[in-house]
Design a protein around this motif. Structure first.
Motif, short mmCIF file in Angstrom:
data_model
loop_
_atom_site.label_atom_id
_atom_site.label_comp_id
_atom_site.label_asym_id
_atom_site.label_seq_id
_atom_site.Cartn_x
_atom_site.Cartn_y
_atom_site.Cartn_z
N PRO A 3 0.79 -1.34 0.02
CA PRO A 3 -0.03 0.14 -0.16
C PRO A 3 0.60 1.50 -0.03
O PRO A 3 0.51 2.26 -0.55
N VAL A 6 1.78 2.60 -3.70
CA VAL A 6 0.64 2.55 -4.64
C VAL A 6 0.60 4.03 -4.82
O VAL A 6 0.62 4.95 -4.05
N PRO A 18 -3.09 -1.66 -4.30
CA PRO A 18 -2.70 -2.22 -2.82
C PRO A 18 -3.07 -3.48 -2.61
O PRO A 18 -4.40 -3.84 -2.88
N ALA A 79 -4.86 3.98 0.62
CA ALA A 79 -4.20 2.49 0.38
C ALA A 79 -3.83 2.12 1.44
O ALA A 79 -2.87 2.73 2.42
#
Length: 96
Positions: A3, A6, A18, A79
């Motif tokens: 995450p 991203v 993610p 994310a």
């Protein structure tokens, strides 16, 4: 993808999302999702149930957590790691 790595502005493939690696990307393709934007407005619980029905296997509930993270992200959320959604999943569907 992790995450933290991203970039919402560079989403081209499923693995740009993610928490998505090749296995999750394959699951999404099985569900008819080939592009990240196809996750917008989707219900993660429905996706999980459809995946289980299509494969004839009860998938690990963590798959649902990943789907929750993806739909939240594609609907504008941050994310986050998939495990940030575990408590919410357990509260909404404790039997999974």
């Amino acid at each position: 993808m992790k995450p933290s790595k991203v970039d919402r502005n560079k989403l081209q493939t499923l693995t740009d999302l993610p928490n998505v690696g090749e296995a999750t990307a394959a699951d999404l393709r099985l569900l008819g999702i080939d592009k990240p934007e196809q996750l917008c407005g989707k219900d993660p619980f429905t996706l999980y149930i459809e995946l289980c029905d299509l494969t004839g296997v009860r998938h690990d509930p963590c798959v649902l957590d990943v789907f929750m993270s993806l739909t939240s992200f594609m609907d504008g959320g941050p994310a986050l790691p998939w495990w940030d959604f575990t408590a919410e999943r357990k509260a909404k569907m404790p039997r999974i």
